[in-house]
Design a protein around this motif. Structure first.
Motif, short mmCIF file in Angstrom:
data_model
loop_
_atom_site.label_atom_id
_atom_site.label_comp_id
_atom_site.label_asym_id
_atom_site.label_seq_id
_atom_site.Cartn_x
_atom_site.Cartn_y
_atom_site.Cartn_z
N THR A 187 12.68 -29.43 -33.12
CA THR A 187 13.30 -28.99 -31.87
C THR A 187 14.60 -29.75 -31.61
N THR A 211 6.34 -28.46 -29.13
CA THR A 211 6.63 -27.03 -29.03
C THR A 211 5.34 -26.25 -29.13
N ASP A 270 12.65 -22.02 -34.10
CA ASP A 270 11.88 -23.24 -33.92
C ASP A 270 10.40 -22.84 -33.88
MG LIG Z 1 9.26 -28.96 -31.36
#
Ligand SMILES: [Mg+2]
Ligand SMILES: Nc1nc2c(ncn2[C@@H]2O[C@H](COP(=O)(O)OP(=O)(O)OP(=O)(O)O)[C@@H](O)[C@H]2O)c(=O)[nH]1
Ligand SMILES: [Zn+2]
Length: 336
Positions: free
Chosen positions: A216, A245, A262
Motif C-alpha cells: 500500500t 488492506t 493493491d
Molecule cells: Mg496494504
C-alpha cells in the motif's frame, strides 16, 4: 485468520473450479446495448465501485447475472444512474470476457478458488527484505500462480534500508525476472517510485505479498491523487496508524495507460488449481525438452524427460532446478 476469515470480499466470489469452462450466457447480451463500459475498482459486500467515463460509480450486480461475480479489474457494462452522485446506485448488467485471472485458494486442498484480480497482465510480487522476513516459498507460489494465470512477474524488494537484497537476488537470478529494490529514503525522494513506474506503463499490475511488506505504501506513492479520489467514496481507510488492506483496489496511473491494483496481504497462496503444463509455458527454453515426457508429466517425477535433455546441454541446469523448485512448492506447506 483475520485476513481470510469470513469478512473478506473474496468469499463472495468463490466459484467451483470445475465450472470454469462454462460458456458465457450470450443470450442475455443484446439486451443492454446502450449500457456504458466501466472497470471495477473495488468490491465491498456486493457493492462494486466502478470507474465509468472518469466518474466513480457505485453499482450492484443485476440479478440476471446470477452467481457470476464481478471482481476487481473486471470490465463491466452498467445501466441506470451513472452520475456518480452520492446515494445513487447503478446496475452491472454484463461482465466482459477476461484476458487473465489471478487465482488462489486458501489452502492447497481447498476446492474453492478465488479470483483475486481479473485482467491483470503483470504480477508485482512484493517482498520486504526484513520486517517481515522474506518468505521464498511464498514468492515461489506467487510465481507459479502468475505463470499459471498468464501474468508476467515483477519482483519488488522493499525495505532495503533494513537488509540487503543479495541472497534473494541469487535465489531468483536463474529465473530472469525483472526486479526493483526500494528503500524508505528512496520512497521519500521518489527515486524508488520512478523505478517501479518504469515497469508499469500500459499494463495492469497487481501487487501481492505478505502483510506489512509495503504494498500500500508503494501504491499510494504511485497514485496519491487517485487513491484519495476513489477512497473518498469507499470506506477503505479510516483512523490512524498502520492499516492493513482488506480489499483489493484498482487505481489508474496518472499520465499513463496503466493500472495498479493493491491487494490484501496473504499468508499463503494456495495452488490447488495449478496446471503444470501452463507453468512450463513460462520456461520457453525448457518447453521443447518436454516432448519426450510421459503423458500428463508433472515435470517433477523420475520419468520426466527434462533431466536427460538438460544433461545433453540443451538448456541451463539452473533453469530446470528453478522450475522444479517452483513445481515442488505445490507439495510443501507454507511453514517448511
Ligand atoms: Mg496494504
Ligand atoms: N523501513 C521501511 N519501512 C517501510 C518501507 N516501505 C513500507 N514500510 C513500512 O512498512 C509498513 C507496512 O506497510 P504497508 O504499505 O501498509 O504494507 P502492506 O503490504 O500494504 O500490508 P497489508 O495491507 O497488511 O497487506 C508501514 O509501516 C510502512 O511505513 C521501506 O522501504 N522501508
Ligand atoms: Zn516432464
Amino acid at each position: 485468520m483475520r485476513r481470510y476469515g469470513k469478512h473478506t470480499d473474496e468469499d463472495d466470489i468463490r466459484s467451483r473450479p470445475n465450472r470454469r469452462g462454462n460458456r458465457p450466457r450470450t443470450h442475455i447480451r443484446p439486451k443492454h446495448e446502450d449500457a456504458a463500459g466501466g472497470m471495477v475498482l473495488t468490491v465491498d459486500r456486493g457493492r462494486l465501485t466502478c470507474l465509468v467515463d472518469g466518474r466513480t460509480v457505485i453499482a450492484m450486480k443485476a440479478r440476471e447475472l446470477g452467481r457470476k461475480a464481478a471482481v476487481v479489474g473486471d470490465r463491466v457494462a452498467l445501466v441506470g444512474d451513472l452520475s456518480g452522485k452520492k446515494d445513487t446506485l447503478a446496475r452491472v448488467v454484463r461482465i466482459e470476457g477476461r484476458d487473465s485471472v489471478l487465482r488462489r485458494t486458501a489452502d492447497d486442498d481447498d476446492p474453492y478458488e478465488r479470483v483475486v484480480v481479473a485482467n491483470a497482465d503483470q504480477l508485482a510480487i512484493v517482498t520486504a527484505l526484513a520486517d517481515p522476513e522474506p518468505r521464498p516459498r511464498l514468492i515461489d507460489r506467487c510465481l507459479v500462480a502468475a505463470y499459471d494465470g498468464g501474468l508476467s512477474p515483477l519482483l519488488v524488494m522493499t525495505k532495503s534500508d533494513l537488509a540487503p537484497p543479495d541472497k534473494l537476488l541469487d535465489l531468483y537470478g536463474a529465473l530472469d525476472i525483472p526486479y526493483v529494490v526500494t528503500s524508505r529514503a528512496e520512497l521519500e525522494t521518489g527515486d524508488a517510485v520512478d523505478r517501479v513506474r518504469e515497469h508499469l506503463d500500459g499494463r495492469v499490475t497487481a501487487f501481492v505479498g505478505h502483510s506489512g511488506v509495503g504494498k500500500t505504501t508503494l501504491v499510494n506513492a504511485l497514485v496519491p491523487e487517485e487513491r484519495r479520489r476513489v477512497t473518498g467514496h469507499v470506506n477503505a481507510v479510516t483512523g490512524r496508524g498502520r492499516h492493513t488492506t482488506t480489499s483489493a483496489l484498482a487505481l489508474p496511473l496518472a499520465g499513463a495507460s496503466g493500472w495498479v491494483v493493491d491487494t490484501p496481504g496473504v499468508r499463503s497462496f494456495g495452488l490447488a488449481h495449478i496446471d503444470p503444463s501452463r507453468v512450463i509455458h513460462a520456461f520457453p527454453d525448457l518447453e521443447p525438452g518436454t516432448e519426450g515426457c510421459p503423458r500428463a508429466c508433472s515435470h517433477d517425477e523420475p520419468d520426466c524427460a527434462l533431466d536427460e535433455w538438460v544433461a545433453e546441454g540443451h538448456a541451463d541446469p539452473a533453469r530446470l532446478y528453478s522450475l522444479r523448485r517452483l513445481l515442488a512448492t505445490r507439495e510443501r506447506t507454507e511453514g517448511d
